[in-house]
Design a protein around this motif. Structure first.
Motif, mmCIF file in Angstrom:
data_model
loop_
_atom_site.group_PDB
_atom_site.id
_atom_site.type_symbol
_atom_site.label_atom_id
_atom_site.label_comp_id
_atom_site.label_asym_id
_atom_site.label_seq_id
_atom_site.Cartn_x
_atom_site.Cartn_y
_atom_site.Cartn_z
ATOM 1 N N VAL A 13 -56.497 -7.115 3.939
ATOM 2 C CA VAL A 13 -55.597 -6.555 4.938
ATOM 3 C C VAL A 13 -54.262 -7.296 4.884
ATOM 4 C CG1 VAL A 13 -55.359 -5.911 7.359
ATOM 5 C CG2 VAL A 13 -57.641 -6.190 6.366
ATOM 6 N N ARG A 14 -53.194 -6.503 4.759
ATOM 7 C CA ARG A 14 -51.880 -7.141 4.698
ATOM 8 C C ARG A 14 -51.522 -7.712 6.068
ATOM 9 N NH1 ARG A 14 -45.907 -4.657 3.227
ATOM 10 N NH2 ARG A 14 -44.891 -6.300 4.426
ATOM 11 N N PRO A 15 -51.105 -8.976 6.107
ATOM 12 C CA PRO A 15 -50.789 -9.603 7.409
ATOM 13 C C PRO A 15 -49.697 -8.822 8.146
ATOM 14 C CG PRO A 15 -50.680 -11.205 5.619
ATOM 15 C CD PRO A 15 -50.797 -9.869 4.974
ATOM 16 N N THR A 16 -49.876 -8.700 9.403
ATOM 17 C CA THR A 16 -48.891 -7.986 10.227
ATOM 18 C C THR A 16 -48.869 -8.563 11.641
ATOM 19 O OG1 THR A 16 -48.368 -5.858 11.235
ATOM 20 C CG2 THR A 16 -50.660 -6.212 10.668
ATOM 21 N N THR A 95 -48.723 2.175 -1.251
ATOM 22 C CA THR A 95 -47.583 1.337 -1.624
ATOM 23 C C THR A 95 -47.222 0.383 -0.485
ATOM 24 O OG1 THR A 95 -46.755 3.070 -3.075
ATOM 25 C CG2 THR A 95 -45.158 1.410 -2.362
ATOM 26 N N GLY A 96 -46.999 -0.876 -0.873
ATOM 27 C CA GLY A 96 -46.607 -1.874 0.106
ATOM 28 C C GLY A 96 -47.772 -2.575 0.773
ATOM 29 N N ALA A 97 -49.018 -2.137 0.457
ATOM 30 C CA ALA A 97 -50.186 -2.730 1.117
ATOM 31 C C ALA A 97 -50.547 -4.092 0.517
ATOM 32 C CB ALA A 97 -51.365 -1.777 1.048
ATOM 33 N N GLY A 98 -49.936 -4.430 -0.626
ATOM 34 C CA GLY A 98 -50.176 -5.759 -1.196
ATOM 35 C C GLY A 98 -50.958 -5.796 -2.499
ATOM 36 N N LYS A 99 -50.969 -4.706 -3.261
ATOM 37 C CA LYS A 99 -51.705 -4.687 -4.546
ATOM 38 C C LYS A 99 -51.072 -5.668 -5.536
ATOM 39 C CE LYS A 99 -50.945 -0.273 -5.212
ATOM 40 N NZ LYS A 99 -50.211 0.010 -3.947
ATOM 41 N N THR A 100 -49.755 -5.520 -5.696
ATOM 42 C CA THR A 100 -49.077 -6.383 -6.666
ATOM 43 C C THR A 100 -49.110 -7.839 -6.197
ATOM 44 O OG1 THR A 100 -47.651 -4.497 -7.216
ATOM 45 C CG2 THR A 100 -46.941 -6.661 -7.997
ATOM 46 N N TYR A 101 -48.994 -8.002 -4.892
ATOM 47 C CA TYR A 101 -49.077 -9.364 -4.346
ATOM 48 C C TYR A 101 -50.451 -9.961 -4.671
ATOM 49 C CZ TYR A 101 -48.866 -13.248 -1.052
ATOM 50 O OH TYR A 101 -48.864 -14.508 -0.497
ATOM 51 N N THR A 102 -51.479 -9.163 -4.541
ATOM 52 C CA THR A 102 -52.827 -9.657 -4.829
ATOM 53 C C THR A 102 -53.011 -9.907 -6.324
ATOM 54 O OG1 THR A 102 -53.710 -8.437 -2.940
ATOM 55 C CG2 THR A 102 -55.287 -9.114 -4.622
HETATM 56 P P1 ADP Z 1 -47.918 -2.898 -3.428
HETATM 57 O O1 ADP Z 1 -47.975 -3.510 -4.760
HETATM 58 O O2 ADP Z 1 -49.276 -2.527 -2.930
HETATM 59 O O3 ADP Z 1 -46.992 -1.780 -3.360
HETATM 60 P P2 ADP Z 1 -46.786 -5.389 -2.739
HETATM 61 O O4 ADP Z 1 -47.782 -6.299 -3.283
HETATM 62 O O5 ADP Z 1 -45.564 -5.195 -3.519
HETATM 63 O O6 ADP Z 1 -47.411 -3.984 -2.411
HETATM 64 O O7 ADP Z 1 -46.432 -5.844 -1.269
HETATM 65 C C1 ADP Z 1 -45.372 -5.399 -0.577
HETATM 66 C C2 ADP Z 1 -44.742 -6.577 0.152
HETATM 67 O O8 ADP Z 1 -45.648 -7.164 1.031
HETATM 68 C C3 ADP Z 1 -44.316 -7.681 -0.799
HETATM 69 O O9 ADP Z 1 -43.087 -8.174 -0.380
HETATM 70 C C4 ADP Z 1 -45.368 -8.715 -0.651
HETATM 71 O O10 ADP Z 1 -44.851 -10.031 -0.842
HETATM 72 C C5 ADP Z 1 -45.840 -8.538 0.767
HETATM 73 N N1 ADP Z 1 -47.253 -8.851 0.925
HETATM 74 C C6 ADP Z 1 -48.251 -8.028 0.628
HETATM 75 N N2 ADP Z 1 -49.443 -8.608 0.903
HETATM 76 C C7 ADP Z 1 -49.150 -9.832 1.390
HETATM 77 C C8 ADP Z 1 -49.949 -10.908 1.855
HETATM 78 N N3 ADP Z 1 -51.318 -10.832 1.826
HETATM 79 N N4 ADP Z 1 -49.379 -12.037 2.271
HETATM 80 C C9 ADP Z 1 -48.037 -12.118 2.252
HETATM 81 N N5 ADP Z 1 -47.208 -11.142 1.836
HETATM 82 C C10 ADP Z 1 -47.752 -9.991 1.409
#
Ligand code: ADP
Ligand code: MG
Length: 725
Positions: A13-16, A95-102
């Motif tokens: 879960v992406r922090p919010t 998109t934006g949920a944190g896939k690339t971040y993970t």
């Molecule tokens: P996606 O690849 O799913 O489109 P990203 O990984 O690019 O999403 O995440 C979008 C934004 O949210 C990025 O700026 C990323 O740094 C931030 N983000 C996502 N997940 C986290 C997390 N678990 N902790 C901190 N920042 C996060």
């Protein structure tokens, strides 16, 4: 051993700051998510029938550090990859949920690095811990965008075939991308460089080619190959770790895209829905066809989804209420993924070069061993090489001679030769079968048992009775019908057949060895008895001869000893001075007795010697008798065999006991009494013990031959007469 294993599915879960506590709840064990919608928020949301959902997962990662995510999600997969298990880790979500971040993490902050750099680190750390193995690591980075393949490492020098456009190729080893550069990397740092290069290209490409990077799928692959450092170990293992950052899973309608964007969105949805279809099929035990080839993504991942992989899915979701619709859809995907089972198995391969080298070594050793055994067993240089045509032809000739009886034994030389002997037996046998069949076909017309028209024609012609009794072939394949060269009245024929029902012939004659046994017990029993008697006489004489020889040798030894003793006495006498009386030599009693003994021994010797000579002559003669009997037995057998199985039946009537003729050497009347005649002759011989000496053999032979010839001619004449009738 491989066992089935479920795909592990985690939710991150992406922090919010605005987490939807009211709506999203985690189970106590952190392995489930419950979604609860209030009635009023329900409107406009996916399903207006349902307000509660519950998803079972392998873990919920809430506020989890990159470190913890790696430990939970990736560590075991990477560790097992070094033991030869393929691994796939996928990030799915909007998109934006944190896939690339993970997956990749923050490239500017080490602490926030993602699964990818951590996996590379673990691989190199584990390699260091395994000095017994030479482990190579290669990486590739593929991007799939609008159903096109892009090499994210194409900007790096690479020696290998460059194929454009890239294609997905399947072979027995699995799926690979033809044209995708795969880079060898020997240390962590180089590997990071490759990763960063790829990330940079991903961003650059999104600008220059006007790509929306959230719409592309990226697959980073680590290829591991581990060879033992021990040369003799031919086995090696390979594995492939696929780290997949999927495109955003959001639906088309929501983005309101048009034009280019619409096209992209369609593609994304299409490839993700194909992925979903493949996942559903994989989760269905009854499905055996999985639609992998519907799009590039599933095709490229064909051997990384399900199959023998360790598979992990990370579903990235927002914790915000506003994203609930997409979150629900992502969670559904996650729970579908959980139904998929895989069967992780080690990818074990054999190094062909090492194997050949080891086998060669082994071969040399075994040849040496053989040579030692041969020299110990006093076998002169045996050749173990494969046989050439000439050697095979020689074996074929040996087998033929053996079957004919002109060769008593086939010497065993080696395994290869034994195998070839058997092989040639088969060759000769099949040739003989063909010859026999040809001979039969020349002589007989075969009618198919199921060909009723032909059968009734034959029955009409009177060649066979209604019961089909003429032929009694047990296997029911068909039958041979003797086309009688001599015409006989149909009525008479049918009758005669009934009379001699016991004589009805099978269309396939029994094999000669089998028939020979029958013959010896029945028609040939007299000759056989005489033959056996002669053989036993011969054996008895041989035994006596050997006993006599032993006695002669014993007497000879005693003679020698007595002579020696006598010489000793004589020398004693000479030393003591000889004593003469009136010109007569006087000897003492001892010497006198010795002289007497010697004389007696010599007499015995002569008698025994004479006995032995007589015995030898007798043996020679008996041997001839035995040979002759054997010959006669075989000749009679041949005649009987032909008569029983090849001579047309109407002829046989004339040849029956009681009839005047027989197509052999001896009239039937005589063959019935043959035993007596011959037996008399033989017992006479036994009693008189070769009255005329060995010279009589040739005489006897000549006489028998003349008799045989005479009888044969007579028989043939008889046959011709029957034919004319
Ligand atoms: P996606 O690849 O799913 O489109 P990203 O990984 O690019 O999403 O995440 C979008 C934004 O949210 C990025 O700026 C990323 O740094 C931030 N983000 C996502 N997940 C986290 C997390 N678990 N902790 C901190 N920042 C996060
Ligand atoms: Mg992304």
């Amino acid at each position: 051993m491989s066992t089935r294993k479920k795909v592990h599915a985690f939710v991150r879960v992406r922090p919010t700051d605005d987490f939807a506590h009211e709506v999203i709840r985690y189970g106590d064990d952190n392995k489930s998510i419950d979604i609860h919608l209030k009635k009023d928020t329900r409107r406009g949301v996916v399903n207006n029938q349902q307000t509660d959902w519950s998803f079972k997962l392998d873990g919920v990662l809430h506020d989890a550090s990159q470190d913890l995510v790696y430990e939970t999600v990736a560590k075991d997969v990477i560790s097992q990859a070094l033991d030869g298990y393929n691994g796939t880790i996928m990030c799915y979500g909007q998109t934006g949920a944190g896939k690339t971040y993970t997956m990749t993490g923050a490239t500017e902050n080490y602490k926030h690095r993602g699964i990818l750099p951590r996996a590379l680190q673990q691989v190199f750390r584990m390699i260091e811990e395994r000095p017994t193995h030479a482990i190579t690591v290669r990486v590739s980075y593929l991007e799939i965008y609008n159903e096109s393949l892009f090499d994210l490492l194409s900007t790096l020098p690479y020696v290998g075939p460059s194929v454009t456009p890239m294609t997905i190729v399947e072979n027995p080893q699995g799926v690979f991308i033809k044209g995708l550069s795969v880079h060898l990397t020997s240390q962590e740092e180089d590997a990071f460089s490759l990763l960063f290069e790829g990330e940079t290209n991903r961003i650059i490409a999104s600008h220059t080619m006007n790509k929306n990077s959230s719409r592309s799928h990226c697959i980073f692959t680590i290829y591991v190959e581990a060879h033992s450092r021990t040369l003799s170990d031919e086995k090696y293992i390979t594995s492939k770790i696929n780290l997949v950052d999927l495109a955003g899973s959001e639906r088309l309608g929501k983005s309101g895209s048009e034009g280019r964007v619409l096209k992209e969105a369609t593609y994304i949805n299409k490839s993700l829905s194909f992925l979903e279809q493949a996942i559903i099929a994989l989760g269905d035990q009854k499905r055996d066809h999985i639609p992998f080839r519907q799009c590039k993504l599933t095709h490229a991942l064909k051997d990384s989804l399900g199959g023998n992989c360790n598979m992990v899915l990370v579903t990235n979701i927002y914790g915000d209420a506003a994203q609930l619709e997409e979150t629900l859809s992502s969670l559904r995907f996650a729970s579908r993924m959980k139904l998929v089972t895989t069967e992780p198995a080690i990818n074990e391969k054999y190094d062909a070069e090492r194997m050949v080298k080891n086998l060669e070594k082994e071969l040399v050793l075994l040849k040496q061993e053989l040579a030692i055994h041969d020299s110990l067993a006093n076998r002169s240089l045996v050749n173990y090489d494969p046989m050439d045509e000439i050697q095979i032809a020689e074996i074929n000739s040996q087998v033929r001679r053996y079957l004919e009886g002109t060769l008593d034994e086939i010497d065993i030389i080696n395994l290869r030769q034994i195998q070839e002997v058997f092989n040639q037996f088969r060759v000769v046998l099949s040739q003989q079968e063909q010859e026999v069949e040809c001979a039969l076909r020349r002589k007989y017309t075969f009618i198919d048992k199921n060909d009723f028209a032909a059968i009734s024609a034959v029955q009409k012609a009177g060649l066979m009775d209604v019961d089909g009794h003429l032929v009694g072939e047990p296997d029911g394949q068909g039958f041979g019908l003797g086309v009688a060269p001599f015409s006989a009245k149909p009525g008479k024929k049918a009758k005669s057949k009934k009379t001699f029902k016991d004589q009805l012939r099978p269309s396939t004659p029994p094999s000669k060895p089998v028939a020979f046994e029958d013959f010896k017990n029945e028609r040939g029993s007299e000759i056989n008895r005489i033959f056996k008697e002669n053989k036993s006489i011969l054996n008895e004489r041989r035994k006596r001869a050997s006993e006599t020889t032993q006695r002669i040798n014993a007497i000879k030894r005693e003679i020698d000893m007595t002579k020696e003793a006598l010489n000793f006495q004589k020398s004693l006498r000479e030393k003591q001075g000889e004593y003469e009386n009136q010109g007569l030599m006087i000897i003492d009693e001892e010497e006198f007795l010795l002289i007497l003994k010697l004389k007696d021994l010599k007499k015995q010797y002569r008698t025994e010697y004479q006995d032995l000579r007589d015995l030898r002559a007798e043996i020679q003669y008996c041997q001839h008798l035995v040979d002759q009997c054997r010959h006669r037995l075989l000749t009679e057998f041949d005649i009987w065999y032909n008569e029983s199985f090849f001579i047309p039946e109407d002829m046989q009537v004339a040849l029956k006991p009681g009839s005047s003729i027989r197509p052999g050497m001896i009239p039937v009347s005589r063959i019935m009494s043959l035993g007596e005649d011959d037996q008399d002759k033989f017992s006479q011989l036994q009693q008189t013990m070769l009255p005329e000496g060995p010279d009589s053999i040739s005489f006897y032979n000549a006489k028998v031959k003349t008799e045989q010839k005479h009888k044969y001619l007579k028989t043939m004449m008889g046959l011709q007469q029957t034919q004319r009738k």
